[in-house]
Enzyme design. Structure first.
Site, PDB file in Angstrom:
ATOM      1  N   ASP A   1       1.588   3.475   3.629  1.00 23.66           N
ATOM      2  CA  ASP A   1       1.423   2.268   2.829  1.00 23.66           C
ATOM      3  C   ASP A   1       0.864   1.092   3.631  1.00 23.66           C
ATOM      4  OD1 ASP A   1       2.519   3.422   0.479  1.00 23.66           O
ATOM      5  OD2 ASP A   1       4.507   3.222   1.365  1.00 23.66           O
ATOM      6  N   HIS A   2       0.820   1.213   4.930  1.00 24.77           N
ATOM      7  CA  HIS A   2       0.395   0.091   5.786  1.00 24.77           C
ATOM      8  C   HIS A   2      -0.690   0.535   6.739  1.00 24.77           C
ATOM      9  CE1 HIS A   2       0.690  -3.292   8.629  1.00 24.77           C
ATOM     10  NE2 HIS A   2       1.227  -3.929   7.611  1.00 24.77           N
ATOM     11  N   PHE A   3      -1.836   0.708   6.389  1.00 23.16           N
ATOM     12  CA  PHE A   3      -2.460   0.637   5.066  1.00 23.16           C
ATOM     13  C   PHE A   3      -3.049   1.994   4.764  1.00 23.16           C
ATOM     14  CE2 PHE A   3      -2.458  -3.665   6.785  1.00 23.16           C
ATOM     15  CZ  PHE A   3      -1.871  -4.368   5.757  1.00 23.16           C
TER      16      PHE A   3
ATOM     17  N   VAL B   1      -1.999   1.042  10.434  1.00 22.49           N
ATOM     18  CA  VAL B   1      -1.714   0.278  11.651  1.00 22.49           C
ATOM     19  C   VAL B   1      -0.238  -0.085  11.684  1.00 22.49           C
ATOM     20  CG1 VAL B   1      -4.035  -0.697  11.920  1.00 22.49           C
ATOM     21  CG2 VAL B   1      -2.338  -1.929  10.566  1.00 22.49           C
TER      22      VAL B   1
END
Length: 160
Positions: A33-35, A40
């Site tokens: 989810d990041h990203f 990262v």
């Protein structure tokens, strides 16, 4: 839930400096989810890695006299680069000043010698029983667990 943001402590100079490493693995859950198209390490976890290294320096320098070492302030935190899966964040912290209750440190995280994050951290330290007298009986247990975790992170024989 506790997240360990350090894989290994590589150097400790008591009351002076610590160095540690964190290898960002591609299979870490939050990276989905990041990203999604550009995974990262979140900035808050980079800050957490600096705090954790700083806390280990404080604890070990005082022979674990204070079972609680918490982040009181993070000042001038600057994010300058990303940490991507497969990269190693090298975290260092140097003690700038210290009194009976607070320690101020200059901390940074680098990837391949390039600064990714930096800032000044103020840590507060105290024995658990001082603020929470009803928990005084667990003070020894907390110190024992912290020492065990420290020994996992900093293996003196292999640290050079």
């Amino acid at each position: 839930m506790r997240f360990r943001q350090l894989d290994k402590i590589t150097l400790i100079e008591p009351n002076v400096r610590i160095e540690a490493v964190r290898i960002l693995r591609a299979d870490e859950d939050y990276l989905a989810d990041h990203f999604p198209k550009f995974p990262v390490m979140p900035g808050v976890l980079m800050l957490e890695a600096m705090y954790q290294a700083s806390a280990w320096l404080v604890r070990s320098s005082e022979d674990f006299a204070n079972s609680v070492v918490l982040l009181r302030e993070a000042r001038n935190v600057k994010y300058a680069d990303f940490v991507e899966p497969g990269e190693t964040l090298v975290v260092s912290a140097d003690i700038i000043k210290q009194d009976e209750r607070h320690t101020t440190l200059k901390a940074q995280g680098t990837v391949d010698g390039t600064t990714a994050v930096s800032g000044r951290l103020i840590l507060e330290r105290y024995p658990l029983a001082e603020r929470y007298p009803t928990r005084a009986s667990s003070e020894g247990y907390v110190r024992k667990i912290l020492r065990e975790e420290f020994e996992q992170l900093f293996q003196r024989d292999s640290a050079g």
